[in-house]
Design an enzyme around this catalytic site. Structure first.
Site, PDB file in Angstrom:
ATOM      1  CB  ALA A  21      -0.924   0.009   1.219  1.00  0.00           C
ATOM      2  N   GLY A  23       0.635   5.634   1.020  1.00  0.00           N
ATOM      3  CA  GLY A  23      -0.154   6.708   1.615  1.00  0.00           C
ATOM      4  C   GLY A  23       0.600   8.016   1.579  1.00  0.00           C
ATOM      5  N   GLY A  26       4.125   7.597   3.454  1.00  0.00           N
ATOM      6  CA  GLY A  26       5.048   6.560   3.017  1.00  0.00           C
ATOM      7  C   GLY A  26       4.346   5.409   2.338  1.00  0.00           C
ATOM      8  CB  VAL A  28       2.810  -0.615   3.850  1.00  0.00           C
ATOM      9  CG1 VAL A  28       2.992  -1.891   4.664  1.00  0.00           C
ATOM     10  CG2 VAL A  28       2.396   0.541   4.755  1.00  0.00           C
ATOM     11  CE  LYS A  43       2.868   3.130   8.283  1.00  0.00           C
ATOM     12  NZ  LYS A  43       2.005   3.908   9.219  1.00  0.00           N
ATOM     13  CG  ASP A 137      -6.548   8.299  10.971  1.00  0.00           C
ATOM     14  OD1 ASP A 137      -7.666   8.771  10.684  1.00  0.00           O
ATOM     15  OD2 ASP A 137      -5.677   8.044  10.116  1.00  0.00           O
TER      16      ASP A 137
END
Length: 336
Positions: A21, A23, A26, A28, A43, A137
């Site tokens: 993934a 974001g 950064g 992953v 990450k 979050d």
């Protein structure tokens, strides 16, 4: 980040295998720990954010916060390091799906599965709150679930210690708009009750597959949290679960459950420990076969079926803000 590819080695120990993934701060990667011979998730902070002091501090804080916590419902952090000019965080590799992915592919989730996930995330929050850490979050994309139903809370990237030094600037609110508590939206500091509100939003979304508070802009979404009641839950939701979700979504933090432990106590069966519920199977989306109509006795032909009219359905406006990114809302003066 172009140099990061399959086979790239960090700290002469962690060999990257594939990107999972990406974001705002950064990416992953799935990797292999060649010292301990185990798969891990790493990450890696984007180089352009590593040079920004606040982002780099938040990245280090995530490592320190998560490393303190000991819960089977929190993604374990194994290591933090810097190599080749890259800051990285080594974590437990969880094989499963995020709640966001499950909602997208399965629609509304079974109430007993939702109950199990809420209890487990509440357990993770209880551990964090015990250490004085607010996640800030909690959202579907930050909750991973294995096939057997074990849920794990991840991404403490914008978490904050209750007594810690604030890293936000004046007037900034950190979080994802659809899961932001009313008090945060009006410029008040986040608290453990804010995490419980976000958990209530996630639970509501799991039960309906629709975000209870949405809008065309982040500000519109935040105002909905402050002013609008959540949509009613389906009548098929058990009363105790529906009541718990409703209390978590109270606008006044004082009316929410007293703690994450209280959430567990309200939902935990009296018959024993937690019963993990496996991930529901994918629904069969094949269209149903048309009904057989007997042939006309005079012509031997099949009569024509009447035209089918699909009823119109209203849809909520999709949020502009992406749920996988941490966004900054300038809604009111906030000093976290």
């Amino acid at each position: 980040m172009e140099r990061l590819k399959d086979g790239f080695v960090l700290k002469e120990r962690y060999r990257l295998r594939r990107r999972i993934a990406s974001g705002g701060m950064g990416a992953v990667w799935e990797a292999n720990d060649e010292l301990l011979h185990r798969p891990v998730a790493i990450k890696i902070m984007h180089p352009h954010t590593a040079s920004e002091q606040v982002f780099a501090r938040r990245f280090r804080d995530e490592a320190q916060y998560a490393a303190k916590l000991r819960s089977s419902n929190i993604v374990n952090v194994y290591d933090y390091g810097e190599d080749h000019g890259l800051a990285f965080l080594v974590m437990e590799l969880v094989t499963g799906k995020t709640i966001a992915q499950l909602i997208a592919t399965r629609g509304p989730l079974e109430p007993e599965f939702v109950r199990s996930v809420v209890i487990q995330v509440a357990s993770a929050l209880a551990e964090a709150h015990e250490w004085g850490i607010i996640h800030r979050d909690v959202k579907p994309s930050n909750i991973l679930v294995t096939a057997s139903g074990e849920a794990k809370l991840s991404d403490f990237g914008i978490a904050r210690a209750v007594q810690g030094e604030p890293l936000t600037q004046h007037g900034e609110v950190l979080g994802t708009p659809q899961y932001l508590s009313p008090e945060q939206a009006t410029g008040q500091p986040a608290s453990p009750a804010s995490d419980l509100y976000a958990l209530g939003v996630v639970a509501h979304e799991m039960l309906t597959s629709v975000k209870p508070f949405d809008g065309a802009t982040p500000v519109a979404i935040a105002l909905a949290h402050v002013n609008e009641p959540p949509p009613p839950l389906p009548s098929s939701v058990p009363s105790d679960l529906a009541e718990l979700v409703s209390r978590c979504l109270s606008k006044d933090p004082r009316l929410r459950p007293a703690s994450a432990d209280a959430v567990i106590q309200d939902l935990q069966p009296n018959t024993g420990g937690l019963r993990m519920v496996p991930v529901p199977p994918l629904p069969d989306r094949r269209p149903p076969a048309p009904p057989l109509t007997p042939a006309s006795p005079t012509t031997g032909r099949q009569p024509l079926a009447p035209d089918l009219v699909n009823p119109r359905r209203t849809q909520q406006v999709l949020a502009v803000a992406a749920t996988l990114l941490v966004v900054v809302l300038c809604l009111a003066a906030l000093f976290l």
